[in-house]
Design a protein around this motif. Structure first.
Motif, PDB file in Angstrom:
ATOM      1  N   UNK A  91      21.711 -21.367  46.244  1.00  0.00           N
ATOM      2  CA  UNK A  91      21.070 -22.288  45.301  1.00  0.00           C
ATOM      3  C   UNK A  91      19.658 -21.826  44.939  1.00  0.00           C
ATOM      4  N   UNK A  92      18.923 -21.321  45.939  1.00  0.00           N
ATOM      5  CA  UNK A  92      17.566 -20.833  45.670  1.00  0.00           C
ATOM      6  C   UNK A  92      17.590 -19.693  44.673  1.00  0.00           C
ATOM      7  N   UNK A  93      18.556 -18.791  44.814  1.00  0.00           N
ATOM      8  CA  UNK A  93      18.674 -17.667  43.883  1.00  0.00           C
ATOM      9  C   UNK A  93      18.998 -18.140  42.476  1.00  0.00           C
ATOM     10  N   UNK A  94      19.581 -19.332  42.385  1.00  0.00           N
ATOM     11  CA  UNK A  94      19.925 -19.899  41.078  1.00  0.00           C
ATOM     12  C   UNK A  94      18.860 -20.865  40.571  1.00  0.00           C
ATOM     13  N   UNK A  95      17.726 -20.947  41.299  1.00  0.00           N
ATOM     14  CA  UNK A  95      16.632 -21.802  40.883  1.00  0.00           C
ATOM     15  C   UNK A  95      16.812 -23.267  41.213  1.00  0.00           C
ATOM     16  N   UNK A  96      17.678 -23.565  42.173  1.00  0.00           N
ATOM     17  CA  UNK A  96      17.949 -24.949  42.576  1.00  0.00           C
ATOM     18  C   UNK A  96      17.487 -25.134  44.014  1.00  0.00           C
ATOM     19  N   UNK A  97      16.661 -26.127  44.249  1.00  0.00           N
ATOM     20  CA  UNK A  97      16.167 -26.393  45.599  1.00  0.00           C
ATOM     21  C   UNK A  97      17.063 -27.411  46.293  1.00  0.00           C
ATOM     22  N   UNK A  98      17.682 -26.971  47.377  1.00  0.00           N
ATOM     23  CA  UNK A  98      18.601 -27.804  48.142  1.00  0.00           C
ATOM     24  C   UNK A  98      18.139 -27.820  49.594  1.00  0.00           C
ATOM     25  N   UNK A  99      18.277 -28.970  50.237  1.00  0.00           N
ATOM     26  CA  UNK A  99      17.934 -29.077  51.652  1.00  0.00           C
ATOM     27  C   UNK A  99      19.129 -29.644  52.412  1.00  0.00           C
ATOM     28  N   UNK A 100      19.452 -29.009  53.549  1.00  0.00           N
ATOM     29  CA  UNK A 100      20.561 -29.457  54.393  1.00  0.00           C
ATOM     30  C   UNK A 100      20.041 -29.705  55.801  1.00  0.00           C
ATOM     31  N   UNK A 101      20.260 -30.909  56.309  1.00  0.00           N
ATOM     32  CA  UNK A 101      19.944 -31.245  57.696  1.00  0.00           C
ATOM     33  C   UNK A 101      21.238 -31.191  58.503  1.00  0.00           C
ATOM     34  N   UNK A 102      21.181 -30.574  59.657  1.00  0.00           N
ATOM     35  CA  UNK A 102      22.355 -30.473  60.520  1.00  0.00           C
ATOM     36  C   UNK A 102      22.034 -31.083  61.871  1.00  0.00           C
ATOM     37  N   UNK A 103      22.878 -32.004  62.313  1.00  0.00           N
ATOM     38  CA  UNK A 103      22.669 -32.615  63.617  1.00  0.00           C
ATOM     39  C   UNK A 103      24.009 -32.937  64.266  1.00  0.00           C
ATOM     40  N   UNK A 104      23.997 -33.012  65.583  1.00  0.00           N
ATOM     41  CA  UNK A 104      25.118 -33.545  66.348  1.00  0.00           C
ATOM     42  C   UNK A 104      24.662 -34.883  66.907  1.00  0.00           C
ATOM     43  N   UNK A 105      25.499 -35.894  66.789  1.00  0.00           N
ATOM     44  CA  UNK A 105      25.041 -37.256  67.107  1.00  0.00           C
ATOM     45  C   UNK A 105      24.531 -37.385  68.531  1.00  0.00           C
ATOM     46  N   UNK A 106      25.104 -36.608  69.468  1.00  0.00           N
ATOM     47  CA  UNK A 106      24.709 -36.729  70.877  1.00  0.00           C
ATOM     48  C   UNK A 106      23.288 -36.232  71.137  1.00  0.00           C
ATOM     49  N   UNK A 107      22.722 -35.495  70.194  1.00  0.00           N
ATOM     50  CA  UNK A 107      21.344 -35.028  70.374  1.00  0.00           C
ATOM     51  C   UNK A 107      20.342 -36.177  70.311  1.00  0.00           C
ATOM     52  N   UNK A 108      20.774 -37.351  69.856  1.00  0.00           N
ATOM     53  CA  UNK A 108      19.888 -38.503  69.756  1.00  0.00           C
ATOM     54  C   UNK A 108      20.013 -39.449  70.952  1.00  0.00           C
ATOM     55  N   UNK A 109      20.763 -39.040  71.972  1.00  0.00           N
ATOM     56  CA  UNK A 109      20.928 -39.865  73.170  1.00  0.00           C
ATOM     57  C   UNK A 109      19.848 -39.483  74.177  1.00  0.00           C
ATOM     58  N   UNK A 110      19.041 -40.446  74.577  1.00  0.00           N
ATOM     59  CA  UNK A 110      17.898 -40.191  75.444  1.00  0.00           C
ATOM     60  C   UNK A 110      18.291 -40.196  76.911  1.00  0.00           C
ATOM     61  N   UNK A 111      17.374 -39.709  77.736  1.00  0.00           N
ATOM     62  CA  UNK A 111      17.583 -39.730  79.182  1.00  0.00           C
ATOM     63  C   UNK A 111      17.690 -41.164  79.690  1.00  0.00           C
ATOM     64  N   UNK A 112      16.945 -42.066  79.074  1.00  0.00           N
ATOM     65  CA  UNK A 112      17.003 -43.471  79.481  1.00  0.00           C
ATOM     66  C   UNK A 112      18.400 -44.051  79.264  1.00  0.00           C
ATOM     67  N   UNK A 113      18.996 -43.715  78.144  1.00  0.00           N
ATOM     68  CA  UNK A 113      20.354 -44.191  77.869  1.00  0.00           C
ATOM     69  C   UNK A 113      21.358 -43.552  78.820  1.00  0.00           C
ATOM     70  N   UNK A 114      21.172 -42.280  79.098  1.00  0.00           N
ATOM     71  CA  UNK A 114      22.064 -41.606  80.053  1.00  0.00           C
ATOM     72  C   UNK A 114      22.017 -42.304  81.412  1.00  0.00           C
ATOM     73  N   UNK A 115      20.846 -42.704  81.827  1.00  0.00           N
ATOM     74  CA  UNK A 115      20.720 -43.396  83.120  1.00  0.00           C
ATOM     75  C   UNK A 115      21.435 -44.740  83.105  1.00  0.00           C
ATOM     76  N   UNK A 123      24.772 -32.765  41.051  1.00  0.00           N
ATOM     77  CA  UNK A 123      23.356 -33.081  40.942  1.00  0.00           C
ATOM     78  C   UNK A 123      22.695 -33.476  42.244  1.00  0.00           C
ATOM     79  N   UNK A 124      23.472 -33.522  43.342  1.00  0.00           N
ATOM     80  CA  UNK A 124      22.903 -33.881  44.642  1.00  0.00           C
ATOM     81  C   UNK A 124      22.105 -32.710  45.216  1.00  0.00           C
ATOM     82  N   UNK A 125      21.039 -33.032  45.948  1.00  0.00           N
ATOM     83  CA  UNK A 125      20.144 -31.987  46.436  1.00  0.00           C
ATOM     84  C   UNK A 125      19.828 -32.070  47.926  1.00  0.00           C
ATOM     85  N   UNK A 126      20.102 -33.211  48.566  1.00  0.00           N
ATOM     86  CA  UNK A 126      19.833 -33.329  50.003  1.00  0.00           C
ATOM     87  C   UNK A 126      21.086 -33.780  50.732  1.00  0.00           C
ATOM     88  N   UNK A 127      21.326 -33.136  51.864  1.00  0.00           N
ATOM     89  CA  UNK A 127      22.548 -33.378  52.617  1.00  0.00           C
ATOM     90  C   UNK A 127      22.240 -33.508  54.106  1.00  0.00           C
TER      91      UNK A 127
END
Length: 252
Positions: A138-162, A110-114
């Protein structure tokens, strides 16, 4: 407070928390891969798993699925290569199918967001394929599902790198087993890091192509692509705070 880890819940509590798709399910995906002689084989699993739990604890209606520990083959120019003892990887098609099957099982509950939190660079495109395949099915089966994909390092800013690299940053391409991963591990699992075994190496340089079979001479004998010696737990805390806060602010 109930655990945010799905494996720690009984099935009745899990059903109550997830009914009608109320929860976002976070799935960490990593790899078992050498990270130099100073560190365990599992930072790519432990780091996204730690971040996932901390994000779920900050946000409402989030649960963390057990991590997928085996990732796509380590590549020489990003992970040192698949020829190091202990590096234990799977094919791209196997990873794609496994992630798809796990997500499909959660959809069946029954889960729909990941939210997929990747901890191993080489996984990225196969996670994209799994997510795309699931959403279309899932869409073809009439179920709306959303998946977010990220790599944790994409949230590291230039300020933190410095802050983490006050003497200059050699670039993401050579951070395997280097300051970033080692610093995070010193913060969250210091028992799995032995800095007395850390090897000082110059940042790796590679030709502008790959070759198969891979050439072990392209990589330092330590397996790291840059020196971990400047790593500290304090730097790890800075990195983690930004990643956790950034991810939580986007999805909370």
């Amino acid at each position: 407070m109930k655990s945010v880890k799905i494996e720690n819940l009984d099935w009745v509590s899990y059903r109550e928390l997830t009914e009608k798709g109320r929860c976002k399910i976070i799935l960490p995906v990593g790899a078992i891969e050498q990270h130099g002689p100073h560190m365990s084989l599992n930072p790519d699993v432990l780091i996204p798993s730690h971040i996932a739990v901390k994000v779920a604890e900050r946000c409402d209606n989030m649960l963390v699925a057990p991590a997928i520990s085996y990732g796509y083959k380590s590549q020489v120019k990003s992970g040192g290569g698949n020829f190091f003892p202990g590096t234990t990887c799977v094919s791209g098609s196997s990873l794609e199918s496994y992630v798809f099957d796990v997500l499909q099982a959660y959809v069946n509950h029954g889960n729909r967001e990941f939210i997929l939190i990747n901890g191993h660079f080489e996984n990225s495109m196969y996670l994209c394929e799994a997510a795309d395949k699931l959403v279309k099915k899932c869409k073809n089966e009439g179920v709306n599902v959303k998946v977010y994909l990220l790599s944790y390092w994409d949230f590291i800013s230039e300020e933190t790198i410095e802050k983490v690299f006050p003497d200059g940053f050699s670039g993401w391409a050579v951070e395997h087993g280097g300051v970033l991963e080692t610093s995070i591990m010193l913060k969250i699992h210091p028992e799995l890091v032995d800095m007395s075994k850390a090897v000082d190496v110059e940042p790796a340089t590679f030709p502008p192509y790959d070759v198969f079979p891979p050439d072990p001479s392209w990589v330092a004998a330590s397996g790291t692509l840059s020196s971990p010696l400047p790593a500290t737990a304090e730097k790890g805390e800075i990195i983690l705070d930004e990643c956790i806060s950034g991810i939580a602010s986007h999805f909370g």
